[in-house]
Design a protein around this motif. Structure first.
Motif, PDB file in Angstrom:
ATOM      1  N   ILE A   1       0.827  -1.214   0.000  1.00  0.00           N
ATOM      2  CA  ILE A   1       0.000   0.000   0.000  1.00  0.00           C
ATOM      3  C   ILE A   1       0.863   1.267   0.000  1.00  0.00           C
ATOM      4  N   VAL A   2       2.012   1.209   0.645  1.00  0.00           N
ATOM      5  CA  VAL A   2       2.806   2.447   0.756  1.00  0.00           C
ATOM      6  C   VAL A   2       3.874   2.582  -0.341  1.00  0.00           C
ATOM      7  N   THR A   3       4.077   1.529  -1.134  1.00  0.00           N
ATOM      8  CA  THR A   3       5.117   1.646  -2.165  1.00  0.00           C
ATOM      9  C   THR A   3       4.499   1.826  -3.554  1.00  0.00           C
ATOM     10  N   PHE A   4       5.263   2.425  -4.459  1.00  0.00           N
ATOM     11  CA  PHE A   4       4.809   2.682  -5.822  1.00  0.00           C
ATOM     12  C   PHE A   4       4.816   1.389  -6.627  1.00  0.00           C
ATOM     13  N   PRO A   5       3.880   1.113  -7.493  1.00  0.00           N
ATOM     14  CA  PRO A   5       2.688   1.904  -7.830  1.00  0.00           C
ATOM     15  C   PRO A   5       1.471   1.534  -6.989  1.00  0.00           C
ATOM     16  N   GLY A   6       1.703   0.658  -5.989  1.00  0.00           N
ATOM     17  CA  GLY A   6       0.583   0.227  -5.147  1.00  0.00           C
ATOM     18  C   GLY A   6      -0.085   1.386  -4.430  1.00  0.00           C
ATOM     19  N   ASN A   7       0.715   2.410  -4.041  1.00  0.00           N
ATOM     20  CA  ASN A   7       0.139   3.533  -3.282  1.00  0.00           C
ATOM     21  C   ASN A   7      -0.928   4.270  -4.098  1.00  0.00           C
ATOM     22  N   ILE A   8      -0.714   4.378  -5.422  1.00  0.00           N
ATOM     23  CA  ILE A   8      -1.689   5.103  -6.261  1.00  0.00           C
ATOM     24  C   ILE A   8      -2.976   4.286  -6.367  1.00  0.00           C
ATOM     25  N   ILE A   9      -2.807   2.999  -6.669  1.00  0.00           N
ATOM     26  CA  ILE A   9      -3.984   2.138  -6.862  1.00  0.00           C
ATOM     27  C   ILE A   9      -4.715   1.919  -5.528  1.00  0.00           C
ATOM     28  N   ALA A  10      -3.941   1.774  -4.448  1.00  0.00           N
ATOM     29  CA  ALA A  10      -4.564   1.570  -3.125  1.00  0.00           C
ATOM     30  C   ALA A  10      -5.393   2.784  -2.738  1.00  0.00           C
ATOM     31  N   SER A  11      -4.873   3.979  -3.025  1.00  0.00           N
ATOM     32  CA  SER A  11      -5.627   5.177  -2.625  1.00  0.00           C
ATOM     33  C   SER A  11      -6.851   5.347  -3.519  1.00  0.00           C
ATOM     34  N   ALA A  12      -6.741   4.978  -4.811  1.00  0.00           N
ATOM     35  CA  ALA A  12      -7.897   5.102  -5.718  1.00  0.00           C
ATOM     36  C   ALA A  12      -9.003   4.123  -5.336  1.00  0.00           C
ATOM     37  N   HIS A  13      -8.640   2.957  -4.849  1.00  0.00           N
ATOM     38  CA  HIS A  13      -9.650   1.930  -4.536  1.00  0.00           C
ATOM     39  C   HIS A  13      -9.868   1.764  -3.036  1.00  0.00           C
ATOM     40  N   ARG A  14      -9.332   2.682  -2.277  1.00  0.00           N
ATOM     41  CA  ARG A  14      -9.516   2.715  -0.813  1.00  0.00           C
ATOM     42  C   ARG A  14      -9.091   1.432  -0.098  1.00  0.00           C
ATOM     43  N   PHE A  15      -7.951   0.924  -0.497  1.00  0.00           N
ATOM     44  CA  PHE A  15      -7.381  -0.177   0.285  1.00  0.00           C
ATOM     45  C   PHE A  15      -6.775   0.439   1.543  1.00  0.00           C
ATOM     46  N   ARG A  16      -7.102  -0.112   2.691  1.00  0.00           N
ATOM     47  CA  ARG A  16      -6.615   0.442   3.959  1.00  0.00           C
ATOM     48  C   ARG A  16      -5.495  -0.431   4.528  1.00  0.00           C
TER      49      ARG A  16
END
Lengths: 189, 323
Positions: free
Chosen positions: A151-166
């Motif tokens: 969730i905190v690393t790229f590119p996961g951070n962008i996709i996680a924030s767009a899809h509200r992964f907590r």
């Protein structure tokens, strides 16, 4: 030519997007599985408590306060497990573990109880369950770390924030709870 | 012979106790470590030169003599230092100290006469290669093959009988990263010994399955294997069920054996020994390796015993968790 390059680029971006999204989804599922693993072991400990209490009680008829404390701690722990809140669970489980530890310490200091009651079997099962709980906690925390890292690393951070992964919370004891669990048990009958 | 009692063996059930005698070798002539290092570097340079010779023939004038000198030098150095004799003595001393049964394994040699394809294998080793080929062959995830030089039959401090197979490699870590130059005993050196080990013991509960938990290449979780609830565990082990006598796919039986505590211990064993295992009914086969980084025989001898004993204790440590 430019159109082809753009199409390939779009396909690549879409592919990465799908891979990262699926990876995040899988990581969330793994955290849930890890949590279920902890719950199985905690449930096992809860189930062992009445048997242990009955076994010791038969050899220690004059004192009920300690058993009431353990059974109350068990009830609280079961309530917390039904609520699925890791923090409350950690707190109530620490209290239950502490109560049980106190009872086991008392039993160990009084061999006649172990001899008269069927305590040794419960004690062994309880120790094994404690080991399994500690191990499931470690495995769960590993899964949490994996999800949080995605969730905190790229590119996961962008996709996680767009899809509200907590981010998930690790199942850890607070320093106060750790002190309660590991302090030398005091028992006054 | 040290007695007439029987010992547990995972391949034939029981064997009569036997401890092969090994004569103490002499001191030998030990070449300085830097000569070995130079010979290894020369061998690497020779291999590169021979490859280059396919495109530029004059390189062969360096490559072939260099290869002959380096290989000859390494073999000659080993012979002078009596490396094989000292290794066998080390193995024997371990068995004697712990009261374990022991035998050396005949090296796998090409027959002097007859068919060129005939490669006799020591019957004791052959049984192992046949039973657990997955732990012995090299493959992605296990680059070093396991070819036994000695076998032991003993017991842990908690009286769990085991079989243990052992192989020793020479290590030259001159070109290696810092982590390889260190060992698990606080030692550091450019030369050392690597011990490849396999152990077997009885779980005393028939799991009803044969499962392979082999090291994942590059510590990456593969796609087509069985998953447990742990990301860490799945990253380290490629899990497959090879035989399922129960007939339900075997996953339930496997997951019963792989309790959280078992997985947790196996993660630690993998990190410490690159451990991988085969569960075959009631028997656990576990392979791993460890090293002692020192070129001093006394240091190696002192740490070797602890290394094998620790490995055996660690390998059986999850026995009571695999309920």
């Amino acid at each position: 030519m430019t159109g082809l390059i753009l199409t390939l680029l779009l396909v690549a971006v879409l592919g990465i997007y799908i891979l990262v999204y699926n990876g995040l989804g899988r990581a969330v599922t793994q955290v849930d599985q890890g949590w279920a693993g902890i719950e199985v072991q905690l449930k096992r400990r809860h189930d062992l408590v009445p048997g242990l209490v009955t076994a010791v009680k038969s050899a220690l008829k004059h004192e009920n306060a300690i058993f009431d404390r353990i059974l109350d701690a068990r009830t609280e722990a079961m309530k917390a497990m039904a609520g699925h809140d890791p923090e409350t669970m950690a707190h109530t489980e620490a209290a239950l573990a502490s109560s049980l530890k106190g009872l086991i310490a008392y039993v160990e200091d009084n061999p006649e109880i172990t001899a008269t009651a069927n305590v040794a079997t419960f004690q062994k099962q309880l120790e094994e369950t404690e080991d399994q709980i500690a191990a499931s906690r470690r495995l769960y925390n590993g899964n949490v770390q994996n999800l949080n890292a995605r969730i905190v690393t790229f590119p996961g951070n962008i996709i996680a924030s767009a899809h509200r992964f907590r981010q998930a919370k690790p199942f850890e004891m607070t320093p106060a709870e750790r002190a309660v669990t590991y302090e030398r048990p005091q028992i006054d009958l | 012979m040290a007695g007439t009692r029987d010992i547990w063996d995972p391949f034939v059930g029981t064997l009569p106790f036997e401890r092969q005698k090994v004569a103490q070798p002499g001191e030998g002539v030990k070449l300085p470590g830097w000569i070995n290092t130079m010979l290894v570097l020369l061998a690497i340079a020779a291999a590169i030169a021979i490859f280059v010779a396919f495109f530029w023939r004059p390189a062969a004038w360096f490559g072939i003599p260099a290869l002959a000198i380096s290989v000859g030098g390494l073999i000659g150095g080993d012979t002078l230092a009596k490396t094989a004799g000292k290794r066998d003595w080390l193995f024997f001393r371990l068995a004697e100290k712990n009261g374990w049964a022991f035998r050396l394994i005949e090296p796998q040699m090409r027959a002097r006469r007859g068919s060129r394809s005939h490669r006799p294998v020591d019957p004791f080793a052959a049984r192992v290669y046949q039973k657990i080929p997955q732990l012995c062959r090299s493959r992605p995830g296990q680059l070093i093959p396991l070819q036994f030089q000695a076998m032991f039959w003993g017991g842990t401090k908690t009286d769990i009988p085991f079989w243990l197979g052992l192989q020793q490699y020479e290590v030259d870590a001159t070109l290696a990263v810092e982590a390889i130059k260190k060992d698990g005993f606080g030692g550091r050196g450019l030369q050392g010994k690597l011990f490849n080990m396999a152990i077997a013991y009885n779980l005393e509960r028939d799991t009803g399955i044969r499962a392979h938990l082999l090291a994942e290449p590059f510590d990456r979780d593969g796609w087509r294997d069985i998953k447990t609830e742990s990301v860490e565990f799945n990253r380290r082990f490629k899990i497959a069920i090879a035989d399922d006598r129960v007939g339900d796919g075997g996953q339930l039986a496997l997951l019963r054996a792989l309790t959280p505590a078992t997985q947790s211990v196996l993660i630690d064993l993998h990190d410490r020994y690159q451990a991988q295992l085969v569960i075959d009914g009631a028997t656990i086969y576990l392979a791993g390796h460890d090293r002692v980084m020192s070129d001093e025989d006394d240091v190696v001898a002192a740490r070797f015993g602890a290394l094998v004993e620790q490995f055996a204790e660690a390998a059986v440590s999850f026995k009571h968790f695999a309920e």
